[in-house]
Write an enzyme that holds these catalytic residues in place. Sequence first.
Site, short mmCIF file in Angstrom:
data_model
loop_
_atom_site.label_atom_id
_atom_site.label_comp_id
_atom_site.label_asym_id
_atom_site.label_seq_id
_atom_site.Cartn_x
_atom_site.Cartn_y
_atom_site.Cartn_z
N ALA A 106 2.64 5.33 0.88
CA ALA A 106 1.34 6.01 0.77
C ALA A 106 1.37 6.85 -0.50
O ALA A 106 2.41 6.97 -1.16
CB ALA A 106 1.10 6.91 1.97
N LYS A 107 0.24 7.38 -0.88
CA LYS A 107 0.19 8.33 -1.98
C LYS A 107 -1.08 9.13 -1.85
O LYS A 107 -2.08 8.64 -1.29
CB LYS A 107 0.21 7.59 -3.33
CG LYS A 107 0.53 8.47 -4.52
CD LYS A 107 2.00 8.83 -4.58
CE LYS A 107 2.28 9.91 -5.60
NZ LYS A 107 3.70 10.29 -5.61
#
Length: 395
Positions: A106-107
């Site tokens: 994720a980011k």
Amino acid sequence: MNIFSDPTFDMACEQFRVIADYLNLDTNIRERLLMPKRAVAVTLPVRRDDGSIVAYNGYRVQHHLALGPTKGGTRFSLSVTLGEVAALAIWMSWKCALTGLPYGGAKGGITVDPRTLSVRELEAVSRRYMQEMIPFVGVHTGYSVPEIVTGKPISIGGSAGRREATGRGVVYLIERALDVLRMKSSGCTAVIQGFGNVGSVTALGLAYKSGMKVIGISDAAGAFYNANGIDVGAADRHVAQHGSLAGFNGAESIDPADLLTLQCDVLVPAAVEGVITGANAGKLRCRILAEAANGPTTPEADVILFQRWNEIFVIPDILCNSGGVIVSYFEWVQGLQSFFWNETEIMDKLFRILEQAFSAVIKRARDAKIPHRMSAMAIGVERVLAAKKSRGLFP
Ligand code: NAD
């Protein structure tokens, strides 16, 4: 054109396409493996110190959930776009799978230059971002849930060694690359682009632990060269005092464009994406390229580096900078079990995981006669693919 359209996203897609072709992946699985599972965009209205209200853009992208919850930091930069965040989430997936962590990638990101905000404003933006993301992150229990966020101060459940983890991992892997090349670290020369968290910790480790001569360093304010070796401790103190390398007088100021092509044993891009390009990859004069930054090498540069595989030993980003996410994983595990390890235990566990990943990448590259990046990505992609296949599609 899709919602993620962006040069960094295109780079992540092109890298994936190369691997998917190499692994001969069925076209039916490609989009499912590559495209992010979820993306959220939020608006963050914040009152500035002068009374005005500014609405910042914030994003969070979760790439896949097949191996566990998603993991990825939040970036504060003017260059943040939905597509860049998506690319970083995808790279994080391959990195976690390569190092065997039970996470999807994720980011997050907020499009703002944090240096233009006061501490109060930065806190307001951060709190507003987290508030908007709570339904997405899925935790609101009314008491502290330390494992949900990593990179915390030690006083509220952070992990020993987290701040230094990425740079120390970079140093460990450079030493392993030198072993493979049968070179001794003492006396080697190193050049490091970027003198923030990762670049400074790497420079200090290479100089004081590995006994190398750091002959070039840089940050956004400028680049510096000293053939006799830079006192990186003094450079670190200069940055702590003045906020950047501007005005550092322990080395000669040079054109930042020339830094990457200096003759050296070890070159460490530790600043931003896309700095090693089709234009300069043929001019690199290093023996080891340790990709501490995320995505420092463009696909065009990669083609050139592959032709130069005998001259330049590449430690690809998803391996090279994985120390940070590995120690974040330790922080999560320690939070879940409410039992904390000391720094020696952390570093020992970190180096064991890095060793496994490094050996696997080198072995596969040797056996299949493929570049290190292709080897690292193939291992990561295959692990995500295996998990997705086991879980199957909804009918
Ligand atoms: P940071 O913000 O602490 O430092 C970035 C450094 O790069 C600063 O010194 C800045 O002045 C410099 N810089 C920016 N633009 C530059 C340019 N054009 N030329 C030269 N220097 C420039 O960031 P960081 O945490 O050290 O991260 C650096 C890189 O490592 C990023 O690509 C990041 O995604 C990656 N990374 C960081 C971690 C981590 O744990 N911090 C983990 C994995 C990957």
